[in-house]
Design a protein around this motif. Sequence first.
Motif, PDB file in Angstrom:
ATOM      1  N   GLN A 119       0.814  -1.211   0.000  1.00 40.14           N
ATOM      2  CA  GLN A 119       0.000   0.000   0.000  1.00 40.14           C
ATOM      3  C   GLN A 119       0.851   1.265   0.000  1.00 40.14           C
ATOM      4  N   VAL A 120       2.075   1.180   0.537  1.00 38.75           N
ATOM      5  CA  VAL A 120       2.958   2.342   0.581  1.00 38.75           C
ATOM      6  C   VAL A 120       3.392   2.744  -0.833  1.00 38.75           C
ATOM      7  N   LEU A 121       3.430   1.793  -1.743  1.00 40.15           N
ATOM      8  CA  LEU A 121       3.951   2.048  -3.084  1.00 40.15           C
ATOM      9  C   LEU A 121       2.890   2.476  -4.091  1.00 40.15           C
ATOM     10  N   ILE A 122       1.624   2.426  -3.712  1.00 37.18           N
ATOM     11  CA  ILE A 122       0.556   2.673  -4.687  1.00 37.18           C
ATOM     12  C   ILE A 122       0.661   4.060  -5.309  1.00 37.18           C
ATOM     13  N   ILE A 123       0.772   5.096  -4.483  1.00 35.62           N
ATOM     14  CA  ILE A 123       0.786   6.466  -5.002  1.00 35.62           C
ATOM     15  C   ILE A 123       2.042   6.757  -5.818  1.00 35.62           C
ATOM     16  N   PRO A 124       3.270   6.486  -5.311  1.00 32.79           N
ATOM     17  CA  PRO A 124       4.451   6.771  -6.149  1.00 32.79           C
ATOM     18  C   PRO A 124       4.490   5.944  -7.430  1.00 32.79           C
ATOM     19  N   GLN A 125       4.031   4.697  -7.376  1.00 37.21           N
ATOM     20  CA  GLN A 125       4.010   3.883  -8.592  1.00 37.21           C
ATOM     21  C   GLN A 125       3.033   4.450  -9.615  1.00 37.21           C
ATOM     22  N   TYR A 126       1.856   4.859  -9.145  1.00 38.92           N
ATOM     23  CA  TYR A 126       0.868   5.407 -10.071  1.00 38.92           C
ATOM     24  C   TYR A 126       1.400   6.699 -10.704  1.00 38.92           C
ATOM     25  N   ALA A 127       2.036   7.545  -9.890  1.00 41.51           N
ATOM     26  CA  ALA A 127       2.581   8.795 -10.421  1.00 41.51           C
ATOM     27  C   ALA A 127       3.655   8.517 -11.470  1.00 41.51           C
ATOM     28  N   MET A 128       4.507   7.533 -11.214  1.00 41.07           N
ATOM     29  CA  MET A 128       5.573   7.198 -12.164  1.00 41.07           C
ATOM     30  C   MET A 128       4.995   6.635 -13.459  1.00 41.07           C
ATOM     31  N   PHE A 129       4.050   5.689 -13.339  1.00 39.26           N
ATOM     32  CA  PHE A 129       3.471   5.084 -14.533  1.00 39.26           C
ATOM     33  C   PHE A 129       2.640   6.095 -15.329  1.00 39.26           C
ATOM     34  N   HIS A 130       2.029   7.042 -14.625  1.00 38.94           N
ATOM     35  CA  HIS A 130       1.261   8.080 -15.316  1.00 38.94           C
ATOM     36  C   HIS A 130       2.179   8.974 -16.133  1.00 38.94           C
ATOM     37  N   GLN A 131       3.338   9.331 -15.569  1.00 37.09           N
ATOM     38  CA  GLN A 131       4.298  10.159 -16.301  1.00 37.09           C
ATOM     39  C   GLN A 131       4.872   9.418 -17.505  1.00 37.09           C
ATOM     40  N   GLY A 133       3.170   7.413 -19.270  1.00 39.53           N
ATOM     41  CA  GLY A 133       2.085   7.185 -20.215  1.00 39.53           C
ATOM     42  C   GLY A 133       1.614   5.740 -20.265  1.00 39.53           C
ATOM     43  N   TRP A 134       1.809   5.014 -19.161  1.00 41.17           N
ATOM     44  CA  TRP A 134       1.450   3.595 -19.126  1.00 41.17           C
ATOM     45  C   TRP A 134       0.064   3.344 -18.548  1.00 41.17           C
ATOM     46  N   VAL A 135      -0.628   4.385 -18.099  1.00 35.96           N
ATOM     47  CA  VAL A 135      -1.979   4.195 -17.572  1.00 35.96           C
ATOM     48  C   VAL A 135      -2.902   3.794 -18.719  1.00 35.96           C
ATOM     49  N   ASN A 136      -3.820   2.898 -18.438  1.00 35.43           N
ATOM     50  CA  ASN A 136      -4.732   2.305 -19.419  1.00 35.43           C
ATOM     51  C   ASN A 136      -4.000   1.387 -20.395  1.00 35.43           C
ATOM     52  N   THR A 137      -2.887   0.813 -19.928  1.00 36.49           N
ATOM     53  CA  THR A 137      -2.192  -0.246 -20.656  1.00 36.49           C
ATOM     54  C   THR A 137      -1.887  -1.361 -19.653  1.00 36.49           C
ATOM     55  N   TYR A 138      -1.370  -2.470 -20.161  1.00 32.77           N
ATOM     56  CA  TYR A 138      -1.009  -3.583 -19.288  1.00 32.77           C
ATOM     57  C   TYR A 138       0.455  -3.513 -18.829  1.00 32.77           C
ATOM     58  N   LEU A 139       1.179  -2.479 -19.269  1.00 34.19           N
ATOM     59  CA  LEU A 139       2.600  -2.365 -18.930  1.00 34.19           C
ATOM     60  C   LEU A 139       2.872  -2.264 -17.426  1.00 34.19           C
ATOM     61  N   PRO A 140       2.036  -1.552 -16.626  1.00 31.85           N
ATOM     62  CA  PRO A 140       2.313  -1.506 -15.181  1.00 31.85           C
ATOM     63  C   PRO A 140       2.278  -2.871 -14.500  1.00 31.85           C
ATOM     64  N   LEU A 218      -6.986   0.625 -10.853  1.00 29.12           N
ATOM     65  CA  LEU A 218      -6.169   1.839 -10.906  1.00 29.12           C
ATOM     66  C   LEU A 218      -5.673   2.138 -12.314  1.00 29.12           C
ATOM     67  N   TYR A 219      -5.225   1.123 -13.029  1.00 28.81           N
ATOM     68  CA  TYR A 219      -4.479   1.354 -14.268  1.00 28.81           C
ATOM     69  C   TYR A 219      -5.270   1.103 -15.543  1.00 28.81           C
ATOM     70  N   ILE A 220      -6.415   0.431 -15.470  1.00 29.78           N
ATOM     71  CA  ILE A 220      -7.174   0.123 -16.684  1.00 29.78           C
ATOM     72  C   ILE A 220      -8.458   0.950 -16.681  1.00 29.78           C
ATOM     73  N   ASN A 221      -8.619   1.773 -17.697  1.00 31.63           N
ATOM     74  CA  ASN A 221      -9.788   2.648 -17.783  1.00 31.63           C
ATOM     75  C   ASN A 221     -10.729   2.275 -18.917  1.00 31.63           C
ATOM     76  N   SER A 222     -10.227   1.641 -19.948  1.00 34.02           N
ATOM     77  CA  SER A 222     -11.031   1.315 -21.127  1.00 34.02           C
ATOM     78  C   SER A 222     -11.736  -0.021 -20.937  1.00 34.02           C
TER      79      SER A 222
END
Length: 280
Positions: A119-131, A133-140, A218-222
Amino acid sequence: MTIKWSQAVRHLFMIAFSLLMAYPVLWWIGASLKSNSELSSPNLFPASPQWSNFVKGWNSVPGHSFTDFYLNTFGLEIAVLAVTLISSTLVAFGFGRLNFPLKTFWFSLLMVTLMLPGQVLIIPQYAMFHQLGWVNTYLPFIVPHLLASGAGGTFFVFLLIQFVRGIPKELDESAKIDGCSWFGIYWRIVMPLTKPAIVTVMIFCFLWNWDDFLGHLLYINSVDKYTVGLALRMINDSQTGQEWGQLLAMSLVSIVPATLVFMFLQKYFVEGIATSGIKG
């Protein structure tokens, strides 16, 4: 006679306890065949089973069926399993067989990451993957496993290290005499002998990623990329008059792959856990 009576009592107790533990699953199966009006009925199974709950639930998401979501989930599972096995076995082989500078330090650092709550890593990981451009992909879900990280990655490495250390090093010396390289030792000797531990890693990896609802949310929107867990959430939110029978039917179907994987591979699972705990 006393021994036979004690065995009979013990068996009766185990049967009664097993039925008690199985009751929620039996209720789940019965409820998946009920209509909304029958759901509050005290009967475990309905008088007239609504098999149509499975058909309607399978096609309950507009424009999609659960076939699409199963294909997405299995595709993701195969990719994650492949990269997890490659990275985890290589890292475990390195720590279990090779000598390199600061080996103890790196292994200690590995163990520290094992104690770090996810749970400690959720926010920094999401911020990194968002930068990236991996959000809404399976790369994370795939890329972290390339580095023996991700969900359970460190645990898989630790499990395999214990198994690799239990393999006699005399086999390495014999292979070197025959001209085998370190990669040859890894591929031809260590990998085949660690089969129980590898199957254990496969089971854990499959189950954990299959049940990773939060990560997928968190990471899949479509909707086109939704997994089975997210599709179940859509059933829950897609209707004003909720059809609980359809939701329960699809949730029952969703656990079938995980159940079958464990049933067919449980022998290797138990062997891998037992031997990894003894050796090392």
